[in-house]
Design a protein around this motif. Structure first.
Motif, mmCIF file in Angstrom:
data_model
loop_
_atom_site.group_PDB
_atom_site.id
_atom_site.type_symbol
_atom_site.label_atom_id
_atom_site.label_comp_id
_atom_site.label_asym_id
_atom_site.label_seq_id
_atom_site.Cartn_x
_atom_site.Cartn_y
_atom_site.Cartn_z
ATOM 1 N N ARG A 11 0.833 -1.204 0.000
ATOM 2 C CA ARG A 11 0.000 0.000 0.000
ATOM 3 C C ARG A 11 0.871 1.259 0.000
ATOM 4 O O ARG A 11 0.529 2.263 -0.611
ATOM 5 N N ASP A 15 0.538 4.007 -2.943
ATOM 6 C CA ASP A 15 0.274 5.426 -2.682
ATOM 7 C C ASP A 15 1.355 6.310 -3.286
ATOM 8 O O ASP A 15 1.067 7.390 -3.821
ATOM 9 N N THR A 154 -8.835 1.769 -6.075
ATOM 10 C CA THR A 154 -8.037 1.466 -4.897
ATOM 11 C C THR A 154 -7.142 0.272 -5.204
ATOM 12 O O THR A 154 -7.336 -0.448 -6.191
ATOM 13 N N ASP A 156 -7.072 -2.513 -3.566
ATOM 14 C CA ASP A 156 -7.893 -3.715 -3.486
ATOM 15 C C ASP A 156 -8.693 -3.932 -4.770
ATOM 16 O O ASP A 156 -8.808 -5.067 -5.255
ATOM 17 N N GLU A 157 -9.238 -2.852 -5.325
ATOM 18 C CA GLU A 157 -9.993 -2.969 -6.569
ATOM 19 C C GLU A 157 -9.089 -3.403 -7.716
ATOM 20 O O GLU A 157 -9.500 -4.197 -8.575
#
Length: 227
Positions: A11, A15, A154, A156-157
């Motif tokens: 993550r 980002d 995102t 996760d998506e």
């Protein structure tokens, strides 16, 4: 198995790869070819919103797209845009590029030959390639303003869309390696990489997420500490 620490590090890389630019009207939108038709969909959305009067799709094929996009990434992107209602007069195709640098150089040449005056570019890539695309364009096309864009997803998506979490992590790690080593090779501008991002990258490398790393002649991953 992917640990909680691996996900936290992933993550952090995700980002960092996002530029968080706010899309604004530009001279042209350029969609960088890949396996991801979401790039074409995002380009069409920006066109419909009046943020670019012209779309350029750039890309040949690669080992990962040859079967899915046999006519070439740019042509498949063009077909997608036309299916979604973009007029053919608003789409240019650059079918030769095989890497990000060629995407930028060949698109620039195409627009110059077409007589298009370019002062700003909406540069559309996969979500985790925003920063790499931006850094490459700033190196090769410094006189224009670059606004990065990608599908609003995102992590996760995106993992759900690819259906291979380990591959996604490998791709994020590979993209970060290039940001660290390509400036010294003259391929892109240098950008500040926070220490916590470098630490996350190095942990993921140690944990084996290395399939997309560039390697030397002996098969060892190229290190950003080497000069």
């Amino acid at each position: 198995m992917i640990s909680a620490q691996d996900w936290a590090d992933t993550r952090r890389l995700w980002d960092y790869h996002q530029m968080d630019h706010t899309p604004r009207p530009c001279s042209v939108a350029i969609g960088l070819g890949s396996h991801d038709l979401g790039v074409a969909d995002t380009a069409v959305d920006l066109y419909r919103r009046g943020l670019a009067p012209l779309l350029v799709f750039t890309g040949a094929t690669s080992p990962t797209t040859r079967e899915r996009m046999p006519r070439g990434e740019a042509f498949h992107y063009q077909e997608r845009a036309l299916e979604l209602g973009v007029p053919s007069s608003a789409v240019l195709v650059e079918p030769r590029a095989r890497n990000t640098g060629e995407n930028i150089r060949f698109s620039r040449e195409l627009l110059r030959e077409a007589g298009v005056d370019v002062s700003s570019v909406l540069l559309i890539s996969k979500p985790y390639e925003e920063r790499r695309a931006y850094a490459t364009a700033r190196k090769l096309w410094p006189e224009v303003e670059i606004v990065s864009a990608s599908s609003p997803m995102t992590l996760d998506e995106y993992v759900d869309s690819i259906r291979d979490a380990r591959l996604v992590i490998d791709m994020l790690v590979g993209a970060l390696q290039r940001l660290l080593i390509y400036p010294d090779q003259g391929f892109m501008i240098s950008q500040h990489v926070p220490e916590n991002v470098i630490e996350a990258y190095e942990r993921l490398c140690r944990h084996g997420f290395t399939s997309r790393l560039l390697r030397d002649d002996e098969g060892q991953p190229l290190s950003h500490t080497r000069r």
